[in-house]
Design an enzyme around this catalytic site. Sequence first.
Site, PDB file in Angstrom:
ATOM      1  N   SER A 119     -13.525  23.522  10.900  1.00 43.91           N
ATOM      2  CA  SER A 119     -13.010  24.487   9.915  1.00 43.91           C
ATOM      3  C   SER A 119     -12.390  25.759  10.464  1.00 43.91           C
ATOM      4  O   SER A 119     -11.821  26.537   9.709  1.00 43.91           O
ATOM      5  CB  SER A 119     -14.127  24.876   8.950  1.00 43.91           C
TER       6      SER A 119
ATOM      7  N   SER B  11     -12.029  24.462   6.412  1.00 37.80           N
ATOM      8  CA  SER B  11     -12.311  25.263   5.247  1.00 37.80           C
ATOM      9  C   SER B  11     -11.965  26.750   5.394  1.00 37.80           C
ATOM     10  O   SER B  11     -11.789  27.430   4.388  1.00 37.80           O
ATOM     11  CB  SER B  11     -13.795  25.147   4.896  1.00 37.80           C
TER      12      SER B  11
ATOM     13  N   LYS C 225     -14.910  35.423   6.210  1.00 35.92           N
ATOM     14  CA  LYS C 225     -15.015  34.244   5.341  1.00 35.92           C
ATOM     15  C   LYS C 225     -16.165  34.430   4.358  1.00 35.92           C
ATOM     16  O   LYS C 225     -17.238  34.932   4.735  1.00 35.92           O
ATOM     17  CB  LYS C 225     -15.243  33.007   6.212  1.00 35.92           C
TER      18      LYS C 225
HETATM   19  N1  GLN Z   1     -13.282  19.174   7.164  1.00 35.42           N
HETATM   20  C1  GLN Z   1     -14.666  19.278   7.494  1.00 35.42           C
HETATM   21  C2  GLN Z   1     -15.509  18.957   6.293  1.00 35.42           C
HETATM   22  O1  GLN Z   1     -14.989  18.925   5.211  1.00 35.42           O
HETATM   23  C3  GLN Z   1     -14.901  20.608   8.081  1.00 35.42           C
HETATM   24  C4  GLN Z   1     -15.920  21.468   7.454  1.00 35.42           C
HETATM   25  C5  GLN Z   1     -16.270  22.662   8.236  1.00 35.42           C
HETATM   26  O2  GLN Z   1     -16.053  22.744   9.441  1.00 35.42           O
HETATM   27  N2  GLN Z   1     -16.853  23.606   7.563  1.00 35.42           N
HETATM   28  O3  GLN Z   1     -16.676  18.723   6.412  1.00 35.42           O
END
Ligand code: GLN
Length: 506
Positions: A179, A155, A80
């Site tokens: 995420s 994400s 990532k």
């Molecule tokens: N959907 C969550 C957010 O937007 C997850 C983000 C994450 O785990 N990086 O904050």
Amino acid sequence: MVLNKLTIAQASEGLRNKTFSSVELTKACLSEIKKTDDKIKSFITITENYALLQAEKADQKIKNGDEKNNLLLGIPCSIKDVILTKNILTTAASNILKNYIPPYDATLILKLKKQGMVMLGKVNCDAFAHGASTENSDFFTTHNPWDLERVPGGSSGGSASSVASNQCLYSIGTDTGGSIRQPAAFCGVVGLKPTYGRISRSGLISMTSSTDCPSIMAKNVSDTALILKELAGKDKLDATSSGQKVDDYSEFLKNENIKGLKIGVPKEYFIKELNSDIKNAVQNAIKKLEKLGAEIIEISLPHTKYAVPTYYIITPSEVSSNLARFDGIKYGYSEVCKVESYKVHKVDEVKSLEEVYLESRANGFGSEAKRRIILGTYALSSGYYDAYYLQAQKVRTLIKKDFDDAFQKVDVIITPTSPNVAFKIGEHNDNPLELYLEDIFLSAASLAGVPAISIPCGFAKPKDGKIEMPIGMQIIGKHFDEKTILKIAKAYERNINNINLCIQKK
Ligand code: GLN
């Protein structure tokens, strides 16, 4: 044999038996990427030459008979783009870091390099990991390999799409509030968020320092277990990393017996908004585990309903502080850009210094990053701090206490990963709040810091689509008890004779 479709365990065996080489395996992945990535768009940067070089080195080691027990040697992966890779473009999928070449590696990258990893490239995500669909990437949206009209989740969407579409054998991403788990569910792969502190955060581009967890995506549970063992452990560069002993997860999985293990099923997670196919799939999976000897106990996690609002106060507060370092001057341009020789894919060529200075906070941050900076700055400002941030921290303690109480009675907790299967690209564009609510089953485990895994447990046809999409089941465990959630996950996976559920069905 289609090499890029193999699991890590299968590929490692093939490499050791000299059925094929790491260079051949790497080429198979690279050619899959070339064939499919114009449509799927997993990768921001493809490091083709670098990958082949690493594969050659791995082949040499295998030839010399070195590192026989190292199952990650020569296995291609994706990373990532919020994880720092020395001398390789690392953008956080953001315009402000569009040209950033880190001068050092994240600790987890150093560990993987030591294992002889083959890194195929850096994958897309929501910019700075803010989001649940990759639509917040400042560059492009990644597509779900099952149905290209749908999001892969986020994400870590590029991690999920690259594993699910066999562009690589595994991926490392991050999970701050879901995420890894949600995109794993949306793309039908396994996603593990370990306990907070289990894997060093050194070299992550921070989102929410108190919940960020480097996390793993793979094609099955056994592969996930063997990666975790290599990445876990204390790191002197991260004071929040834990010195707790690292278990031999793969060894532990050899004992298949789950008799007597207690599974808690929290009533707050089986709400009316939950898609009925998902509800049935998860309940059937729980019944299967009961047949295998687990004891099922209904439990309550009473503060669940406060998890999303609490998360969306604490997270933006930390985000606003973490993103303050990107002032458009210290980051954005690096001398190393000039000597960088890896092929930069889909991102514009390196800009001039003057142009980079234009990558100010106003221009370099996308609207979601700005929204979170504003929300966080507000929640932390004097006069509002007590009402919002402090209050949210108190509720966070209650959410953690819910888990502590539940784990007095049960060994693991099972819930759906997400209330819906993957949604269409653009579906939530008008309403960011709807996207925040996607995290409804994910935020609590992140706030409590407990480990959680999402594994595929079936398929459902969305109301607005013809193609059946994967469903994920979440298994949450006690702090540092990754071995038990992996064990339950493996018992389920084995029992449904599903080494690689999605890929086989495809
Ligand atoms: N959907 C969550 C957010 O937007 C997850 C983000 C994450 O785990 N990086 O904050």
